[in-house]
Write a protein that holds these residues in place. Structure first.
Motif, PDB file in Angstrom:
ATOM      1  N   LEU A   1       0.833  -1.210   0.000  1.00  0.00           N
ATOM      2  CA  LEU A   1       0.000   0.000   0.000  1.00  0.00           C
ATOM      3  C   LEU A   1       0.865   1.258   0.000  1.00  0.00           C
ATOM      4  O   LEU A   1       0.588   2.222  -0.726  1.00  0.00           O
ATOM      5  CB  LEU A   1      -0.910  -0.024   1.235  1.00  0.00           C
ATOM      6  N   ARG A   2       1.916   1.192   0.819  1.00  0.00           N
ATOM      7  CA  ARG A   2       2.830   2.344   0.863  1.00  0.00           C
ATOM      8  C   ARG A   2       3.457   2.576  -0.509  1.00  0.00           C
ATOM      9  O   ARG A   2       3.539   3.721  -0.987  1.00  0.00           O
ATOM     10  CB  ARG A   2       3.932   2.097   1.897  1.00  0.00           C
ATOM     11  N   ASP A   3       3.880   1.437  -1.156  1.00  0.00           N
ATOM     12  CA  ASP A   3       4.476   1.568  -2.499  1.00  0.00           C
ATOM     13  C   ASP A   3       3.486   2.143  -3.484  1.00  0.00           C
ATOM     14  O   ASP A   3       3.815   3.041  -4.277  1.00  0.00           O
ATOM     15  CB  ASP A   3       4.953   0.184  -2.976  1.00  0.00           C
ATOM     16  N   SER A   4       2.264   1.564  -3.433  1.00  0.00           N
ATOM     17  CA  SER A   4       1.258   2.053  -4.393  1.00  0.00           C
ATOM     18  C   SER A   4       0.911   3.519  -4.136  1.00  0.00           C
ATOM     19  O   SER A   4       0.744   4.301  -5.079  1.00  0.00           O
ATOM     20  CB  SER A   4      -0.002   1.179  -4.316  1.00  0.00           C
ATOM     21  N   LEU A   5       0.872   3.868  -2.832  1.00  0.00           N
ATOM     22  CA  LEU A   5       0.607   5.286  -2.514  1.00  0.00           C
ATOM     23  C   LEU A   5       1.742   6.181  -3.010  1.00  0.00           C
ATOM     24  O   LEU A   5       1.505   7.277  -3.549  1.00  0.00           O
ATOM     25  CB  LEU A   5       0.434   5.451  -0.993  1.00  0.00           C
ATOM     26  N   GLU A   6       2.975   5.654  -2.837  1.00  0.00           N
ATOM     27  CA  GLU A   6       4.142   6.427  -3.309  1.00  0.00           C
ATOM     28  C   GLU A   6       4.098   6.593  -4.819  1.00  0.00           C
ATOM     29  O   GLU A   6       4.338   7.688  -5.361  1.00  0.00           O
ATOM     30  CB  GLU A   6       5.412   5.691  -2.869  1.00  0.00           C
ATOM     31  N   GLN A   7       3.757   5.445  -5.486  1.00  0.00           N
ATOM     32  CA  GLN A   7       3.648   5.498  -6.955  1.00  0.00           C
ATOM     33  C   GLN A   7       2.550   6.472  -7.363  1.00  0.00           C
ATOM     34  O   GLN A   7       2.722   7.264  -8.305  1.00  0.00           O
ATOM     35  CB  GLN A   7       3.330   4.098  -7.498  1.00  0.00           C
ATOM     36  N   GLU A   8       1.438   6.374  -6.634  1.00  0.00           N
ATOM     37  CA  GLU A   8       0.315   7.261  -6.961  1.00  0.00           C
ATOM     38  C   GLU A   8       0.723   8.731  -6.740  1.00  0.00           C
ATOM     39  O   GLU A   8       0.393   9.609  -7.543  1.00  0.00           O
ATOM     40  CB  GLU A   8      -0.874   6.893  -6.061  1.00  0.00           C
ATOM     41  N   ARG A   9       1.424   8.899  -5.640  1.00  0.00           N
ATOM     42  CA  ARG A   9       1.875  10.266  -5.343  1.00  0.00           C
ATOM     43  C   ARG A   9       2.819  10.767  -6.433  1.00  0.00           C
ATOM     44  O   ARG A   9       2.701  11.903  -6.928  1.00  0.00           O
ATOM     45  CB  ARG A   9       2.579  10.275  -3.980  1.00  0.00           C
ATOM     46  N   GLN A  10       3.754   9.865  -6.866  1.00  0.00           N
ATOM     47  CA  GLN A  10       4.694  10.248  -7.941  1.00  0.00           C
ATOM     48  C   GLN A  10       3.943  10.536  -9.226  1.00  0.00           C
ATOM     49  O   GLN A  10       4.244  11.488  -9.945  1.00  0.00           O
ATOM     50  CB  GLN A  10       5.687   9.098  -8.173  1.00  0.00           C
ATOM     51  N   ARG A  11       2.936   9.641  -9.483  1.00  0.00           N
ATOM     52  CA  ARG A  11       2.152   9.830 -10.718  1.00  0.00           C
ATOM     53  C   ARG A  11       1.398  11.151 -10.651  1.00  0.00           C
ATOM     54  O   ARG A  11       1.361  11.914 -11.628  1.00  0.00           O
ATOM     55  CB  ARG A  11       1.180   8.667 -10.880  1.00  0.00           C
ATOM     56  N   ASN A  12       0.811  11.396  -9.483  1.00  0.00           N
ATOM     57  CA  ASN A  12       0.074  12.663  -9.338  1.00  0.00           C
ATOM     58  C   ASN A  12       1.002  13.865  -9.479  1.00  0.00           C
ATOM     59  O   ASN A  12       0.637  14.867 -10.086  1.00  0.00           O
ATOM     60  CB  ASN A  12      -0.611  12.698  -7.967  1.00  0.00           C
ATOM     61  N   LEU A  13       2.215  13.661  -8.894  1.00  0.00           N
ATOM     62  CA  LEU A  13       3.195  14.757  -8.995  1.00  0.00           C
ATOM     63  C   LEU A  13       3.584  15.000 -10.447  1.00  0.00           C
ATOM     64  O   LEU A  13       3.623  16.159 -10.927  1.00  0.00           O
ATOM     65  CB  LEU A  13       4.417  14.401  -8.156  1.00  0.00           C
ATOM     66  N   THR A  14       3.815  13.865 -11.141  1.00  0.00           N
ATOM     67  CA  THR A  14       4.176  13.951 -12.557  1.00  0.00           C
ATOM     68  C   THR A  14       3.050  14.602 -13.348  1.00  0.00           C
ATOM     69  O   THR A  14       3.280  15.482 -14.207  1.00  0.00           O
ATOM     70  CB  THR A  14       4.460  12.537 -13.116  1.00  0.00           C
ATOM     71  N   LEU A  15       1.823  14.091 -13.034  1.00  0.00           N
ATOM     72  CA  LEU A  15       0.669  14.670 -13.752  1.00  0.00           C
ATOM     73  C   LEU A  15       0.515  16.157 -13.441  1.00  0.00           C
ATOM     74  O   LEU A  15       0.173  16.943 -14.347  1.00  0.00           O
ATOM     75  CB  LEU A  15      -0.608  13.925 -13.322  1.00  0.00           C
ATOM     76  N   GLU A  16       0.774  16.463 -12.197  1.00  0.00           N
ATOM     77  CA  GLU A  16       0.649  17.877 -11.809  1.00  0.00           C
ATOM     78  C   GLU A  16       1.686  18.733 -12.551  1.00  0.00           C
ATOM     79  O   GLU A  16       1.371  19.808 -13.086  1.00  0.00           O
ATOM     80  CB  GLU A  16       0.840  17.985 -10.291  1.00  0.00           C
ATOM     81  N   ILE A  17       2.905  18.159 -12.579  1.00  0.00           N
ATOM     82  CA  ILE A  17       3.978  18.890 -13.300  1.00  0.00           C
ATOM     83  C   ILE A  17       3.623  19.009 -14.767  1.00  0.00           C
ATOM     84  O   ILE A  17       3.734  20.091 -15.386  1.00  0.00           O
ATOM     85  CB  ILE A  17       5.322  18.157 -13.106  1.00  0.00           C
ATOM     86  N   GLN A  18       3.154  17.873 -15.321  1.00  0.00           N
ATOM     87  CA  GLN A  18       2.788  17.884 -16.752  1.00  0.00           C
ATOM     88  C   GLN A  18       1.644  18.865 -16.986  1.00  0.00           C
ATOM     89  O   GLN A  18       1.626  19.595 -17.984  1.00  0.00           O
ATOM     90  CB  GLN A  18       2.369  16.468 -17.156  1.00  0.00           C
TER      91      GLN A  18
END
Lengths: 203, 287
Positions: free
Chosen positions: B127-144
Motif C-alpha cells: 500500500l505504501r508503495d502504491s501510494l508512493e507510486q500514486e503520489r509520484q504519478r500525481n506529482l508527474t501529472l501535476e507537473i505535466q
C-alpha cells in the motif's frame, strides 16, 4: 414322594435365566442347602447335595404332614425314621469308601488306637439308633400331645401346639439332616485329616 | 411279612382307672412304635426313589440354570470389564488427542498470527508503495499539467501575439514596407553562402525557365532590373520573368520557379507563424 416329584416337575418345567417366584423359591432352597453343606464339607458339596437335600426336603414335608387333618406324619412311625437312620448309616460308609477306598476307610476305625475300635462300633450303632428314636420320639410325642389337648380342651385350644408343631417339624428335620451331614462329613474328612497329618509329619 | 420287635410301650393296661378306650388310641400308639421290616424296606426304597427323582428333576435343572446364570453373569462381567478397559483406553486416547488438539490449535493460532502479521506488513508495504507510486504519478501529472498549462498560455500568448502582429502589419503595410522587405530580400540573397547557392542551382537546373515574381504593389522598373540581375548572378542562367501583383501578400514579394519558391512578404511570414503555432499545438496535444 409323588407330591414332591410333581411339585419339582411343575416348578422346573420352564426354567429361565431371570427366575419367576416359584423358581426363585426353588433356587433359594437349593442355595440354602448348598450353603449348609459347604459350611460343613466344603469339598464335597456336589457329592452330598442330592442325599442331604432330599433328606431335608423329605423330612420337612413328612413332619409337616401331621398338620393336615386325617393325615399322620410318616416320621412318627419308628420304621420310617429307622429306615432313614439306616440310610444315613449306610451313606456314611458309602461316601467314606467312595472317597478314599475300602481299606483306607476301615483304617480310620483303628485310629488313633485300635483299642478304640469297640467304642467306634458302638458309637456308630448308637448314633444311628439315636437318630431314629430322636426324630420318632419328637414327632410322635408332638402329635400325641396335640391329640390329647384336642380331646381334653376342645377345637381351638391346640392351636399353639400346632404352631409349635411347625417349628418342631422344621427343627427336627434340620437336626436330622445336619447330624446326617456331620456324620457323613466326619467319615469323609477323617481320611483327609489323617492324610494331612501324615503330610505334616513327613514334612 | 410283618415282624414286631422289641420296643412296645404298653400304656394301656396300666391306665385302667382313667378309662383306656376314651383317653388314647393305644392300638395306634402300639402300631407306631412297632418296627415293621416291610415298612422299613419300603421306606428306604421310597426314599431312594425320591432321591433319584429329585436329583433328576430338581437338583440337576436348578444347578444347570444356576450355572447358566453364573456363566451369563461372568460373561457379562467379562464383557463389562472389556468395555471398561476399552472405555478407559478410549478416554485416555481422547484426553491425549484433546491435549494434542490444544497444542495443534495453539500452533495453528501462532502460525496464523504470524501469517497475518506478515501479510499485513506485506500489504502495508504494498500500500505504501502504491501510494508512493500514486503520489509520484500525481506529482508527474501535476507537473505535466502545469507544463501544459504553461505551454497553453505560451501558445495563447503566441497566438495573440501573431494576431496582434498580423493586425498591426496589415495596418502598417504599404509601399515603404514593401520596399524595405525587397531590400531585405535582396540583402538575404546577396548574403547566401556558396553551398546554398550551389544547391539552389542544382535544384533549378532541370526546372522550367519561367520565373514568376508576385508583389503586393507594382514594382518599379529599377527594382525589377535589380531582381533580374541578382537572380541571373545567383543561378548563372537566363530566365523569363513574369511580374504579377498579388494583394494577398500584404507587403513584399514572392518568387516561384517551378516547384521552388522564395518569399519575403507579410502573408507568407504570417502563414509561417501560424504554421509554427499549429505545430506547437499538435506537439502539446500529442504529449
Amino acid at each position: 414322594m409323588v407330591f414332591l416329584t410333581v411339585l419339582a416337575l411343575v416348578v422346573m418345567r420352564r426354567l429361565e435365566l431371570i427366575p419367576g417366584p416359584m423358581q426363585t423359591l426353588a433356587e433359594g432352597i437349593h442355595g440354602a442347602i448348598e450353603e449348609a453343606i459347604r459350611a460343613v464339607a466344603p469339598n464335597h458339596v456336589t457329592q452330598l447335595l442330592p442325599f442331604i437335600g432330599t433328606l431335608w426336603i423329605f423330612l420337612v414335608a413328612a413332619n409337616l404332614c401331621g398338620l393336615i387333618p386325617g393325615v399322620h406324619s410318616p416320621t412318627r412311625d419308628l420304621s420310617a425314621t429307622t429306615a432313614l437312620a439306616i440310610l444315613v448309616f449306610l451313606s456314611v460308609h458309602w461316601f467314606g469308601i467312595r472317597s478314599k477306598g475300602f481299606k483306607a476307610y476301615l483304617r480310620h476305625y483303628l485310629s488313633p488306637s485300635p483299642i478304640l475300635l469297640p467304642f467306634q462300633l458302638v458309637s456308630e450303632i448308637t448314633r444311628t439308633v439315636a437318630l431314629a428314636v430322636r426324630l420318632f420320639g419328637n414327632i410322635m410325642s408332638l402329635e400325641m400331645a396335640a391329640l390329647m389337648i384336642l380331646l381334653v380342651a376342645g377345637f381351638l385350644a391346640p392351636l399353639p401346639i400346632l404352631m409349635l408343631h411347625i417349628i418342631e417339624a422344621l427343627v427336627q428335620a434340620y437336626i436330622f439332616g445336619m447330624l446326617a451331614l456331620i456324620y457323613i462329613a466326619g467319615g469323609l474328612q477323617s481320611q483327609q485329616l489323617r492324610s494331612s497329618s501324615k503330610g505334616e509329619l513327613n514334612e | 411279612m410283618r415282624c414286631i420287635v422289641g420296643l412296645k410301650i404298653m400304656l394301656g393296661p396300666e391306665m385302667n382307672g382313667v378309662g383306656r378306650q376314651s383317653l388314647l388310641p393305644t392300638r395306634c400308639l402300639e402300631k407306631t412304635v412297632e418296627l415293621s421290616w416291610s415298612t422299613l424296606a419300603l421306606e428306604m426304597f421310597n426314599f431312594l426313589v425320591l432321591l433319584w427323582l429329585l436329583k433328576r428333576f430338581f437338583y440337576k435343572p436348578v444347578q444347570s440354570v444356576i450355572k447358566r446364570r453364573q456363566d451369563s453373569i461372568e460373561e457379562r462381567l467379562a464383557r463389562a470389564e472389556q468395555m471398561e478397559v476399552k472405555a478407559n483406553k478410549m478416554l485416555s486416547q481422547y484426553e491425549e488427542r484433546k491435549e494434542q488438539w490444544h497444542l495443534e490449535c495453539e500452533q495453528a493460532r501462532e502460525a496464523l498470527q504470524t501469517e497475518i502479521k506478515l501479510k499485513r506488513e506485506k500489504e502495508e508495504r504494498s500500500l505504501r508503495d502504491s501510494l508512493e507510486q500514486e503520489r509520484q504519478r500525481n506529482l508527474t501529472l501535476e507537473i505535466q499539467h502545469s507544463h501544459d498549462l504553461e505551454r497553453q498560455l505560451e501558445l495563447r500568448a503566441l497566438e495573440q501575439g501573431s494576431q496582434f502582429a498580423a493586425q498591426l502589419l496589415k495596418l502598417a503595410s504599404g509601399p515603404e514596407l514593401e520596399n524595405r522587405l525587397i531590400e531585405l530580400f535582396i540583402h538575404a540573397l546577396n548574403s547566401l553562402d556558396e553551398d546554398r547557392i550551389v544547391e539552389l542551382r542544382n535544384q533549378l537546373s532541370h526546372s522550367d525557365a519561367l520565373m514568376q515574381i508576385s508583389s503586393a504593389f507594382t514594382l518599379t522598373e529599377e527594382k525589377r532590373i535589380t531582381i533580374k540581375k541578382l537572380m541571373k548572378k545567383i543561378l548563372q542562367r537566363d530566365l523569363q520573368y513574369h511580374f504579377v501583383e498579388d494583394s494577398e501578400l500584404v507587403a513584399g514579394l514572392r518568387i516561384r520557379v517551378g516547384p521552388w519558391e522564395l518569399g519575403a512578404n507579410i502573408n507568407d511570414e504570417l502563414l509561417g507563424f501560424s504554421s509554427l503555432m499549429g505545430d506547437l499545438m499538435i506537439e502539446s496535444t500529442g504529449r
